[in-house]
Design an enzyme around this catalytic site. Sequence first.
Site, mmCIF file in Angstrom:
data_model
loop_
_atom_site.group_PDB
_atom_site.id
_atom_site.type_symbol
_atom_site.label_atom_id
_atom_site.label_comp_id
_atom_site.label_asym_id
_atom_site.label_seq_id
_atom_site.Cartn_x
_atom_site.Cartn_y
_atom_site.Cartn_z
ATOM 1 N N CYS A 130 0.812 -1.224 0.000
ATOM 2 C CA CYS A 130 0.000 0.000 0.000
ATOM 3 C C CYS A 130 0.846 1.275 0.000
ATOM 4 C CB CYS A 130 -0.957 0.004 1.185
ATOM 5 S SG CYS A 130 -0.195 -0.466 2.743
ATOM 6 N N HIS A 237 -2.907 6.437 4.335
ATOM 7 C CA HIS A 237 -1.496 6.639 4.637
ATOM 8 C C HIS A 237 -1.029 8.016 4.138
ATOM 9 C CE1 HIS A 237 -1.350 2.559 5.811
ATOM 10 N NE2 HIS A 237 -0.690 2.016 4.792
#
Length: 331
Positions: A130, A237
């Site tokens: 990710c 994130h």
Amino acid sequence: MKKINLAVVGATGMVGRTFLKVLEERDLPIENFYVMASARSAGSTITFKGKDYVVEELTEHSFDKPIDIALFSAGGSTSAKFAPIAAEHGVIVVDNSAQWRMDPEVPLVVPEVNPEDIDWNKGIIANPNCSTIQAMLPLKALDDKYKIKRIVYSTYQAVSGGGMGGWKDLENTSKGEAPSKWPHPIYNNCLPHIDVFFENGYTKEEMKMIWETRKILHHPELKVTATTVRVPVYNSHSESINVEFEKPFAIEDVKATIAAFPNTILQDDVENNVYPLAADATGKDEVFVGRVRRDESVDNGINFWCVADNIRKGAATNAVQIAELLVKKMQ
Ligand code: A2P
């Protein structure tokens, strides 16, 4: 358009559920649809596009029926065992685990960045980590134009990256309970520790970013370093990225280059407090970039801030985009 038979493996997990959500939003032409997980959830039902599907236990025989594409997000050991079985049955596996990413026989693909790598798959295509995926979009745009010399990543990663267990650790430790996923409470804390430590002192998450960046950008020798940190944010994130280029640049051109790249949105108006935020990126499929500024300590460098929904673009959306490319090829 030819319809495909699609399976989601790990359909009850955090990424698996988001696979279903993303698939519902996009128009992949599906004929037969299968949901698979462990024996623990076999027999339960999952609703997809208004229809109930019974969760099947993943076994050696799950791929005896005709399946064109299987989206896997059920952990590395499950992928290690079952992705080759699926591939032997003619299924193309899009695997979200770290198991196959660095295998030279397995393409590692971000559709906006290296879609051509799909062509040499032998039945397994890996979805990158990710934190790597979101960085690849602006970095590819910049590499094409200015040729990247070195990258320094510092990440601020959400607890959803640790699956249901990570999410629960933030909930539980915020109530004063002991953590069960991580060695320390994530609430009111930052943990400079994602995945296991290696002998060189780096974590596996940091090494994944280094190795995967080189593979996706087709730069096996690229200088890359990383510090990855878990922060008490539920989802999306954030990353601080420092890049040095071979070529000189004008900062306005750098911003325009990033803004022109597919699915990459420049949010950079500091006078009005506009920059990418995790809370805003959640639920979106694009990568958001801001705080673009010259690194005044080197000849040709910049710093920028990069945010994306780690469960969507960082996992599910990227995998579904790979499936869309495969379906296009099958027509
Ligand atoms: P289950 O719900 O039956 O345990 P998360 O990362 O959010 O915890 O999700 C992990 C996903 O992987 C879940 O869907 C989980 O299914 C699935 N899974 C874990 N181990 C296996 C296994 N051995 N076989 C198939 N699916 C598995």
